[in-house]
Design an enzyme around this catalytic site. Structure first.
Site, mmCIF file in Angstrom:
data_model
loop_
_atom_site.group_PDB
_atom_site.id
_atom_site.type_symbol
_atom_site.label_atom_id
_atom_site.label_comp_id
_atom_site.label_asym_id
_atom_site.label_seq_id
_atom_site.Cartn_x
_atom_site.Cartn_y
_atom_site.Cartn_z
ATOM 1 N N GLY A 44 -104.568 -6.586 116.044
ATOM 2 C CA GLY A 44 -104.330 -6.271 114.631
ATOM 3 C C GLY A 44 -105.354 -5.270 114.149
ATOM 4 N N GLN A 49 -110.394 -1.261 107.622
ATOM 5 C CA GLN A 49 -111.325 -1.134 108.747
ATOM 6 C C GLN A 49 -111.539 0.322 109.175
ATOM 7 O OE1 GLN A 49 -109.058 -4.356 111.027
ATOM 8 N NE2 GLN A 49 -111.129 -4.656 111.771
ATOM 9 N N CYS A 90 -113.278 -10.022 115.601
ATOM 10 C CA CYS A 90 -112.926 -8.944 114.676
ATOM 11 C C CYS A 90 -113.484 -7.632 115.202
ATOM 12 C CB CYS A 90 -113.512 -9.237 113.288
ATOM 13 S SG CYS A 90 -113.069 -8.015 112.063
ATOM 14 N N LEU A 91 -112.665 -6.598 115.173
ATOM 15 C CA LEU A 91 -113.128 -5.302 115.679
ATOM 16 C C LEU A 91 -114.252 -4.744 114.812
ATOM 17 C CD1 LEU A 91 -109.648 -3.823 116.586
ATOM 18 C CD2 LEU A 91 -111.321 -4.856 118.129
ATOM 19 N N HIS A 132 -105.694 -13.013 108.925
ATOM 20 C CA HIS A 132 -106.961 -12.324 109.175
ATOM 21 C C HIS A 132 -106.894 -10.891 108.635
ATOM 22 C CE1 HIS A 132 -110.513 -11.207 111.794
ATOM 23 N NE2 HIS A 132 -109.970 -10.021 111.589
ATOM 24 N N GLU A 133 -105.756 -10.213 108.858
ATOM 25 C CA GLU A 133 -105.626 -8.804 108.436
ATOM 26 C C GLU A 133 -105.515 -8.673 106.924
ATOM 27 O OE1 GLU A 133 -106.082 -7.944 112.327
ATOM 28 O OE2 GLU A 133 -106.365 -6.702 110.542
ATOM 29 N N HIS A 136 -108.734 -8.685 105.306
ATOM 30 C CA HIS A 136 -109.400 -7.370 105.329
ATOM 31 C C HIS A 136 -109.016 -6.552 104.101
ATOM 32 C CE1 HIS A 136 -111.634 -7.049 109.056
ATOM 33 N NE2 HIS A 136 -110.597 -7.426 109.795
HETATM 34 O O1 LIG Z 1 -108.705 -7.356 112.565
HETATM 35 C C1 LIG Z 1 -109.277 -7.148 113.624
HETATM 36 O O2 LIG Z 1 -110.468 -6.851 113.677
HETATM 37 C C2 LIG Z 1 -108.535 -7.340 114.950
HETATM 38 C C3 LIG Z 1 -108.659 -8.799 115.278
HETATM 39 C C4 LIG Z 1 -107.367 -9.460 114.916
HETATM 40 C C5 LIG Z 1 -107.435 -10.936 115.168
HETATM 41 C C6 LIG Z 1 -108.578 -11.698 114.860
HETATM 42 C C7 LIG Z 1 -108.588 -13.065 115.093
HETATM 43 C C8 LIG Z 1 -107.465 -13.676 115.623
HETATM 44 C C9 LIG Z 1 -106.345 -12.924 115.912
HETATM 45 C C10 LIG Z 1 -106.346 -11.566 115.694
HETATM 46 C C11 LIG Z 1 -109.045 -9.034 116.744
HETATM 47 O O3 LIG Z 1 -110.288 -8.501 117.019
HETATM 48 S S1 LIG Z 1 -108.001 -8.332 117.918
HETATM 49 C C12 LIG Z 1 -108.825 -8.913 119.374
HETATM 50 C C13 LIG Z 1 -108.126 -10.149 119.844
HETATM 51 C C14 LIG Z 1 -107.303 -10.042 120.955
HETATM 52 C C15 LIG Z 1 -106.573 -11.143 121.360
HETATM 53 C C16 LIG Z 1 -106.660 -12.358 120.662
HETATM 54 C C17 LIG Z 1 -107.488 -12.457 119.546
HETATM 55 C C18 LIG Z 1 -108.234 -11.344 119.134
HETATM 56 ZN ZN LIG Z 2 -110.833 -8.163 111.718
#
Ligand SMILES: O=C(O)C[C@@H](Cc1ccccc1)[C@H](O)SCc1ccccc1
Ligand SMILES: [Zn+2]
Length: 166
Positions: A44, A49, A90-91, A132-133, A136
């Site tokens: 996501g 971001q 979170c990225l 989560h998104e 943000h």
């Molecule tokens: O919004 C972001 O920073 C991307 C997030 C999205 C996310 C966070 C927590 C749980 C689910 C999604 C992640 O960093 S994307 C990396 C990732 C990959 C596989 C599973 C969970 C998170």
């Molecule tokens: Zn995030």
């Protein structure tokens, strides 16, 4: 590829504005957001971001980049308030994962890349990611759900890393 802002950058705390008209410029941004997300890699990415403060999110929780989802002006209603725990990353907070509790099942309403309205029900990783998104877009980060002590430790470590990077 777009640059991803990192905690504790104050720009991550801005509340994004609703999109009034979905333009070709928005569609170009969405394509850049997908490219940036897949390369990270992530499942996501919110416009906040990448320092664009409009209510736009891209998601793809599939294993093979086959289920791209565009969320413009997303809204969520809780269908099942039972709590689902997930170790979120979170990225914008690279290298840290903490358990966050969120409602298990939701209905998402949003506009797609053509500005058409749609609604989907979600649970599991997709439901976690959608919530989560949208956080943000409201200037919230998953570290806001953990103790101030843990959040300050993460802040100090990332600030140190940013000083060494500059
Ligand atoms: O919004 C972001 O920073 C991307 C997030 C999205 C996310 C966070 C927590 C749980 C689910 C999604 C992640 O960093 S994307 C990396 C990732 C990959 C596989 C599973 C969970 C998170
Ligand atoms: Zn995030």
């Amino acid at each position: 590829k777009l640059e991803i802002l990192e905690f504790p950058d104050p720009r991550l705390r801005k509340v994004a504005e609703s999109v009034t008209e979905v333009t070709d410029a928005h569609r170009a941004l969405i394509d850049d957001m997908f490219e940036t997300m897949y390369e990270a890699p992530g499942v996501g990415l919110a416009a906040t971001q990448v320092n664009v403060h409009e209510r736009i999110v891209v998601i793809d929780v599939s294993e093979d980049q086959s289920e791209p989802l565009v969320l413009i002006n997303p809204e969520v209603e809780v269908l099942d308030a039972e709590i689902h725990k997930y170790d979120e990353g979170c990225l914008s907070v690279p290298g840290f994962y903490e358990t966050v509790q969120r409602p298990r099942k939701i209905r998402l309403k949003a506009l797609d890349r053509n500005g058409e309205a749609y609604a989907v029900e979600a649970e599991g990783l997709l439901a976690v990611c959608i919530q989560h998104e949208i956080d943000h877009l409201d200037g919230k980060l998953f570290v806001d759900y953990i103790s101030p002590l843990k959040r300050n430790r993460i802040r100090s470590k990332l600030e140190k890393a940013h000083r060494q990077r500059a």
